[in-house]
Design an enzyme around this catalytic site. Structure first.
Site, short mmCIF file in Angstrom:
data_model
loop_
_atom_site.label_atom_id
_atom_site.label_comp_id
_atom_site.label_asym_id
_atom_site.label_seq_id
_atom_site.Cartn_x
_atom_site.Cartn_y
_atom_site.Cartn_z
N GLY A 155 -21.12 5.83 -3.14
CA GLY A 155 -20.02 6.20 -4.03
C GLY A 155 -19.82 5.10 -5.05
O GLY A 155 -20.76 4.38 -5.40
N ASN A 156 -18.59 4.92 -5.47
CA ASN A 156 -18.31 3.92 -6.51
C ASN A 156 -18.83 2.54 -6.12
O ASN A 156 -19.62 1.93 -6.83
CB ASN A 156 -16.79 3.88 -6.78
N GLY A 210 -23.24 4.33 2.04
CA GLY A 210 -22.21 4.76 1.07
C GLY A 210 -22.80 4.64 -0.32
O GLY A 210 -23.24 3.57 -0.72
N GLY A 234 -20.75 1.41 -3.36
CA GLY A 234 -22.14 1.31 -2.93
C GLY A 234 -23.12 1.49 -4.09
O GLY A 234 -24.10 0.75 -4.21
N TYR A 235 -22.85 2.45 -4.95
CA TYR A 235 -23.77 2.73 -6.05
C TYR A 235 -23.84 1.54 -7.02
O TYR A 235 -24.92 1.07 -7.36
CB TYR A 235 -23.35 4.00 -6.80
N LYS A 274 0.86 -1.19 0.00
CA LYS A 274 0.00 0.00 0.00
C LYS A 274 0.89 1.22 0.00
O LYS A 274 2.02 1.18 0.51
CB LYS A 274 -0.87 0.02 1.26
P1 NAD Z 1 -16.16 6.68 -2.75
O1 NAD Z 1 -15.37 7.85 -2.27
O2 NAD Z 1 -16.50 6.57 -4.20
O3 NAD Z 1 -17.57 6.62 -1.96
C1 NAD Z 1 -17.65 6.70 -0.57
C2 NAD Z 1 -19.10 6.93 -0.17
O4 NAD Z 1 -19.18 6.96 1.24
C3 NAD Z 1 -19.65 8.27 -0.65
O5 NAD Z 1 -21.00 8.12 -1.03
C4 NAD Z 1 -19.58 9.14 0.61
O6 NAD Z 1 -20.55 10.18 0.61
C5 NAD Z 1 -19.88 8.10 1.65
N1 NAD Z 1 -19.46 8.53 2.99
C6 NAD Z 1 -18.36 9.24 3.35
N2 NAD Z 1 -18.38 9.49 4.67
C7 NAD Z 1 -19.51 8.92 5.14
C8 NAD Z 1 -20.10 8.83 6.42
N3 NAD Z 1 -19.55 9.43 7.48
N4 NAD Z 1 -21.25 8.12 6.53
C9 NAD Z 1 -21.82 7.54 5.46
N5 NAD Z 1 -21.33 7.61 4.24
C10 NAD Z 1 -20.19 8.28 4.08
O7 NAD Z 1 -15.38 5.41 -2.23
P2 NAD Z 1 -15.50 3.90 -2.75
O8 NAD Z 1 -14.46 3.67 -3.79
O9 NAD Z 1 -16.92 3.59 -3.05
O10 NAD Z 1 -15.01 3.09 -1.45
C11 NAD Z 1 -15.90 2.80 -0.38
C12 NAD Z 1 -15.26 1.80 0.55
O11 NAD Z 1 -14.95 0.62 -0.18
C13 NAD Z 1 -13.94 2.23 1.20
O12 NAD Z 1 -13.87 1.62 2.48
C14 NAD Z 1 -12.88 1.60 0.31
O13 NAD Z 1 -11.66 1.40 0.98
C15 NAD Z 1 -13.57 0.28 -0.02
N6 NAD Z 1 -13.07 -0.36 -1.24
C16 NAD Z 1 -13.15 0.27 -2.44
C17 NAD Z 1 -12.71 -0.39 -3.58
C18 NAD Z 1 -12.85 0.22 -4.94
O14 NAD Z 1 -12.59 -0.48 -5.93
N7 NAD Z 1 -13.27 1.47 -5.07
C19 NAD Z 1 -12.15 -1.68 -3.48
C20 NAD Z 1 -12.07 -2.29 -2.23
C21 NAD Z 1 -12.54 -1.62 -1.10
#
Ligand code: NAD
Length: 437
Positions: free
Chosen positions: A231-232, A229, A234-235, A100
């Protein structure tokens, strides 16, 4: 987070009766690169930033892991995430070790030019320790395909030749993979479906063993899901689950709640994911998307807080935002029967122990969200071969790989009568240890 990751490894290793020296090898990172970066800000002044690339374990292959830009990142956090990447890659059956990277910075306070200079400066610092068969970085919190494009460009200038496989999460135009954007959400759905398929043959929800009578005869219908969530991850999880809820789908899902950092919405009869996203884009948040004028507590749907979302009476809870959101404060109020950990570390150790005793099935993050790194692996393979697959081919391969990863964990869990999380760590450590000759 570091202590919790290391404790899990130590406890699992003890149960497996591993040699104490081997345990040390599984705990200590192989390399820890710490450095300062200096860039010229738009004002003309120089500014120094601190950064790390921590390479935890390479028994199974080149190191793999993202780079995060965050004002509160620390060396311990980067090391914990590198450790979990070693476990995740092993769980997913990928030929990678874990790493990382991180820089202490709030990228929202930088101009585009400053962000580009910082990304390029980071690569100059790590260029001698990364490479297509050495260490393959990717995006993480606050790093994007555009940042990967700057990084690969700088890296190729330093080495003097093209090496597209050295970074993943790149834009498709320069060797990124189709299907990468949706991969983590899609992979999570594949794992959930695989678990439900098994559950059809067990009376899962009350913890009793199967009998001919309590076999669940048909696919579940209208299982309710709340997603924290939007974002990427959750959506896309919510969107793809909604598609699966179509009449022809094998499992019926109903997304009843979603939230972002500003709060959430609850729609008892199920919400429309795309309409909610359209509204979020217009309003800047999901809260209020089901209001009529100033009235926000309608039969149609109502606003809820993030805390309320986690405590809803749903079948499946999907934390897809932050770490430690399910903890000793709210663990007794959780009503979901299954928790799909799409965020990294959303349940604290204490809450996990409690929920486990209550019979809640936790699909652990190292398995549930490994779809992202799995498609990163497929991007790496395509980059090395210079041959690119269609989106369908990528999605089909992802499904095969996620199902294979799930099957191994499930088998271990049933054989040893242990929860999926413990089974995942055991499978991962077995694979890593067996790679040491
Ligand atoms: P992102 O930034 O696209 O989305 C994050 C979402 O969480 C947003 O909707 C944001 O508004 C929301 N959020 C932020 N603070 C918050 C709070 N206090 N309460 C509720 N919601 C809140 O990020 P992502 O890429 O969707 O990643 C989300 C999680 O998944 C992270 O823990 C990340 O480490 C993990 N993850 C992501 C990937 C990936 O491919 N993107 C892969 C493995 C793990």
């Amino acid at each position: 987070m570091l202590e919790s990751a290391q404790t899990l490894i130590i406890k699992t290793a003890e149960k497996m009766k591993l040699d104490p020296e081997m345990v040390k090898r599984l705990i200590e990172p192989e390399f820890s690169h710490e450095f300062a970066l200096t860039i010229t800000m738009d004002s003309g002044k120089k500014k120094v930033f601190k950064g790390w690339r921590i390479q935890h374990n390479s028994a199974l292959g080149p190191y793999k892991g993202g780079i995060r830009f965050h004002p509160e990142t620390t060396k311990e956090e980067v090391q914990a995430l590198a450790t979990l990447m070693s476990i995740k890659c092993a769980v997913a059956g990928l030929p990678y070790g874990g790493a990382k990277g991180g820089i202490i910075v709030d990228p929202k306070k930088l101009s585009k030019g400053e962000l580009e200079r910082l990304s390029r400066a980071f690569v100059v610092r790590i260029a001698h320790v990364i490479g297509v068969d050495i260490d393959v970085p990717a995006p993480d919190v606050n790093t994007t395909p555009q940042i990967m494009a700057w990084m690969i460009d700088e890296y190729q200038k330093v080495i003097g030749y093209k090496s597209p496989g050295t970074f993943t999460g790149k834009p498709v135009a320069i060797g990124g993979s189709l299907g990468r954007t949706e991969a983590t959400g899609r992979g999570g759905l594949f794992v959930l479906q695989a678990l439900l398929e098994k559950a059809r043959y067990r009376k899962f929800f009350d913890g009793k063993q199967k009998t001919a009578k309590n076999l669940i005869p048909s696919p579940f219908n209208n299982l309710t899901i709340a997603v924290q969530g939007f974002g990427n991850v959750g959506y896309y999880f919510a969107k793809l689950s909604e598609i699966e809820a179509m009449p022809a789908g094998r499992h019926g899902f109903k997304i009843v709640a979603v939230s972002d950092s500003k709060g959430g919405v609850y729609v008892k009869d199920g919400l429309s994911v795309d309409t909610t996203m359209k509204c979020k884009k217009e309003k800047g948040m999901v809260a209020g998307c089901y209001c009529r004028g100033s009235v926000c507590d309608l039969k149609l749907g109502k606003n809820i807080t993030n805390e309320e979302l986690l405590e809803l009476p749903v079948d499946i809870l999907v934390p897809a935002a932050l770490e430690n959101v399910i903890n000793d404060q709210n663990m007794k109020k959780i009503k979901a029967k299954i928790i799909l950990e799409l965020a990294n570390g959303p349940i604290t150790s204490e809450a996990y122990e409690y929920l486990n005793k209550q019979g809640v099935i936790v699909i652990p993050d190292v398995l549930a969200n490994s779809g992202g790194v799995t498609v990163s692996y497929l991007e790496w393979v395509q980059g090395k071969a210079g041959y690119f697959w269609s989106e369908k081919e990528v999605n089909d391969k992802l499904k095969i790989m996620m199902n294979k990863a799930f099957e191994a964990i499930w088998k271990k869990s049933v054989e040893k009568k242990i929860p999926l999380k413990q089974a995942a760590f055991e499978v991962a450590l077995e694979r890593i240890v067996s790679a040491y000759t």
